[in-house]
Structure formats: C-alpha cells, structure tokens
Design an enzyme around this catalytic site. Structure first.
Site: not given
Ligand code: PA5
Length: 464
Positions: A290, A319, A433
């Site tokens: 990410e 394996h 989202k």
């Molecule tokens: O790293 C990130 O920003 C995302 O993976 C968030 O952690 C994830 O989308 C969850 O978001 P939130 O904590 O706002 O609910």
C-alpha cells in the site's frame, strides 16, 4: 536486535545477477537526499509515527490501567478493524503469545482475555463469532483512523445493537474506540455515547500505526509487554537518527530492494522460518504494497511502481512455492527471516537407526532441522542466481519485535523516498472505498455513481 545478511544479493555470491558495491556507491547521492528528506519530514511532523516510541508514556499508563480495570470482567477482547487497524494486532499477538493462546485456560492466559480480530464483513464469520461469544463477558475494540470505513463501522453498528438489546445501558462499557482526535464519525459517536476512547495521533496513518494505541491496546489486553515493544522500536529509531546509511540496516534493506526493482524484481517474498512470525508477513505485505504501489511520483509523473509482496512460510512453503523461487523467473527478492533461539526445543528420538533415510534425524532437534532447512533453501536460491537476503532475530520477544516492526516501517518510508513517491497515501484504496459508497447511493457520491453507471457493461459471451 536484528541482523541483515545481504551477501546473497551481491555479485560475489550471485555472479551476474548480483549487485556490485559500485551499484550501491553510484546511488549515494540519491541515498543522501533520501536520508536528508527523512530528517526534514520528521522535523516537519510528516512522519509522526517515528516519534511513537518516545512520546507515549501517559498513553501506556492509561492503557495498562484500563486493562487492569477490565481484564477480570471479560473473557474475550474483539478487535473490529481492517487493514492497518487489524494486521498489526494479529501479527504481534501471534508472534509473542502461545500459538494456541485462545485455547488456554484463563489461568494459563494469566487472567487475560482471548483475542479475536474480525477484519472482514463476511457474514458467516461474524455470525459464527456471535455463536461462541458471551456478550456480557466481551469487550469490543472499534479501531478506525478515518472513523468511517464501511467494514469496521458496519460491524460496530451490528454489535452496538446486539449489545444494547442484551445489556441495556451497560452496553457502553463493552465498547472501546481507537480513532482520530477529531476526524470521522467514530469520534463523534464515541463522545456522544460516552465510550472509552484512545486517540491515534494525527500524523500516524493506518499501516504505520501498530505502535500507537491501535496495536498497544490489543497487545496489552493479551498480556504483552507494550513498553518493551516501544523500547525495541526506540532502538531502531535511534539508529536512524544517529547512524550513517552504512550502519542502518533498514536503509540498506530499502536500497537493495530499490536496485532490485530497477532490475525487474517486481516481487518481494517474505519467508519467516518461525510460525510465530507468520503474520508479520501479512502485516509487511500491506505495508510494502500500500505504501509503495503508486501510479504517480511526487512530481506528478505516471510511474506505476511497486513490488508485489508474497507471503511464504519456511519450512512449509519449501513444499509449495520454493520450486518456483529457485527455477522460475528472475523477478523476486526473497527475504528469509530466521530466529537464533526458539522459545522451545524438541528432540527427535533416536529410533529407526537401521533406516538411513530416517536414522540421520535421530537425536536432531526440530530447532536444528528448521534452521538447517533455512540454510539449505538459502543455498538453493543462491546457486540458482536468485536474489535473497536473511534477517535474523536473536529471539522473538516484545523488544526484538518492536525493533523489527519499526525496521520495516523505516525501510518502507526510505524506499518511498528513493522511489520519489508518497508512501503515506493510498488513492487506489480510496477509489474502491468511494465506489462502494457510490454503489450504495451514499449522499455526496452522486458523480462517482454516474461514472460507475457508464462503465463498460459486461458481455454475456465472456461469462461461461
Ligand atoms: O494503511 C491504511 O491507511 C489502510 O490500510 C487503513 O488502515 C484501512 O483502510 C482502515 O482504515 P481505517 O483505520 O481508517 O478504518
């Protein structure tokens, strides 16, 4: 705390496939710029997650007091969160505690509750969880930095209604929120409804938040020494602030991956040789993917960069996947993660001495077996010319784990600087989202809905 052995990334071990010292030296101007930017960003408050090891004294006290107050009241602690709000709590619990923690008696859990992490909206999973939970004895920790993530907030809404039906006014004592100080719905709800709340500092994004209350609260509820986690991270952070690039293993990790990416190594395999570190790979996968998977660089140029993280486990995946790693394409960097001292030892009995293919195992420990298999895999990868490196922890404990987590966070941020991308945003995730909101007709997403309505319709002929 941690050793990074990158021999098998280098020309001397790999031959033509390897990196030379010159390749690294040629990057020094870029490395210096990235190093300076890390310092500037820290000073400007753009990397506040790096201060977490040092500035949470009061928060730790508050968390520990709350755990003390609640732990005798509850049998289960349930995290409602997703992505950066769930992967860290799972990884830390798995690394430190007994692998069958939830199956131990409460006495063996030293009075701490069981831990469940609900990080999806699969209806079966939540219903089955309700089947085993006693709501009167459960504390739900709603974790959302944005306070508006559909998956987490929908879980919260379902659970709140159930709790209120069963427990009336007492329901609010079964919910604790972890969220931003002011942004999003969750903080508004928490204030209006009087839920105990822990704050995620504003400069700390989801995947960099494990050492904030996001991870500290669930860890403390499982009896994990959260101060030691922070102390370990502090050691890594000090290295970053005080040492040069050559003595900074996290920066070196990033540089080697950066060079690898430029040579078509588009896959980053994380392969711990310890079940306790299995979920660290999941946490790392999100952090690396990410943060570094980006369409644009910071200059606005389309670059479409990033390495695909792959989770593997040694020896299990020897394996399954190692055949591909050794003989498949030259498109991966494989990180083997070892442990010098496991917390337990088990010896194979000296039986079947008359069968040579079994007899050689007699008297050998599983510790030796797994470590030898790691060395053997390292050898097989290297003779096949495949870039690999080894991270070794002396033992898995809260301090080394804190160091390891922060090591990967720093490496990711530094890789982002080398790649000249923003490692802290996630427009690709936001797109998904927003599309969900639009499909549900959420107010404010009308334009997105129109965009979705004009997407190319699927053709029946391609569905068989
Ligand atoms: O790293 C990130 O920003 C995302 O993976 C968030 O952690 C994830 O989308 C969850 O978001 P939130 O904590 O706002 O609910």
């Amino acid at each position: 705390m941690l050793k990074l052995d990158y021999n098998n990334m280098m020309y001397e071990s790999l031959g033509a496939q390897g990196i030379t010292q010159n390749d690294i030296d040629n990057l020094l101007p870029k490395i210096d710029t990235a190093t300076a930017t890390m310092t500037i960003k820290l000073e400007e408050g753009k990397m506040d997650w790096r201060n977490l090891p040092f500035n949470q004294e009061d928060i730790v006290k508050d968390i520990l007091a709350y755990v003390e107050e609640m732990k005798t009241e509850i049998d289960a602690f349930v995290v409602l969160g997703i992505g950066g709000s769930a992967l860290g709590p799972m990884a830390v619990q798995q690394a430190i505690n007994h692998p069958y923690y939830n199956e131990l008696s409460k006495e063996d859990r030293k009075g701490f509750p069981k831990l469940y992490v609900v990080d999806n909206v699969d209806p079966e999973r939540l219903v089955y969880l309700f089947n085993i939970l006693d709501m009167k004895k459960t504390l739900f920790n709603v974790i959302s930095k944005s306070g508006s993530t559909s998956e987490t907030m929908s879980q919260f809404m379902i659970i709140k209604e159930r709790l209120e039906k069963q427990l009336g006014k007492n329901a609010k004592n079964h919910i604790v929120c972890t969220t931003d100080k002011e942004k999003g719905n969750l903080i508004t709800i928490a204030k209006n409804e009087g839920y105990k709340t822990f704050i995620i500092p504003s400069g700390v994004g989801g995947r960099f938040s494990e050492l904030s209350p996001v991870g500290l609260l669930p860890a403390a509820f499982c009896g994990i020494d959260i101060q030691a986690l922070l102390d370990g991270a502090a050691e890594m952070e000090k290295i970053c602030r005080e040492k040069t690039f050559k003595n900074n293993s996290a920066y070196m990790y990033a540089v080697l991956h950066y060079i690898g990416m430029h040579r078509g190594k588009n896959i980053s395999v994380m392969m711990p040789y310890a079940d306790s570190l299995k979920y660290i790979s999941d946490w790392y996968a999100q952090l690396w993917a990410e943060s570094l998977g980006k369409k644009y660089d910071i200059h606005g140029k389309v670059v479409n960069v990033g390495q695909t993280p792959v989770k593997a486990l040694g020896a299990t995946d020897q394996h399954s996947q190692v055949q591909l790693y050794t003989e498949g394409p030259f498109d991966k960097i494989i990180v083997l993660m070892g442990v010098e001292e496991y917390r337990e030892t088990i010896t194979i009995p000296k039986i079947y001495g008359d069968m040579p293919s079994l007899g050689f195992l007699g008297g050998v420990t599983h510790n030796q077996l797994i470590q030898t298999e790691q060395v053997a895999t390292e050898y097989a990868l290297t003779v096949a010319g495949k870039m690999n490196m080894t991270i070794t922890l002396p033992h898995v404990n809260p301090k080394t784990l804190g160091f390891l987590l922060h090591f990967f966070e720093i490496a990711t941020a530094f890789a982002g600087e080398l790649m000249e991308i923003d490692a802290f945003d996630q427009p690709g995730v936001e797109e998904g989202k927003n599309a969900t909101y639009a499909l549900f007709g959420r107010p404010g997403y009308e334009e997105k809905k129109k965009e979705l309505d004009t997407r190319t319709p699927k053709e029946e002929k391609y569905i068989i």
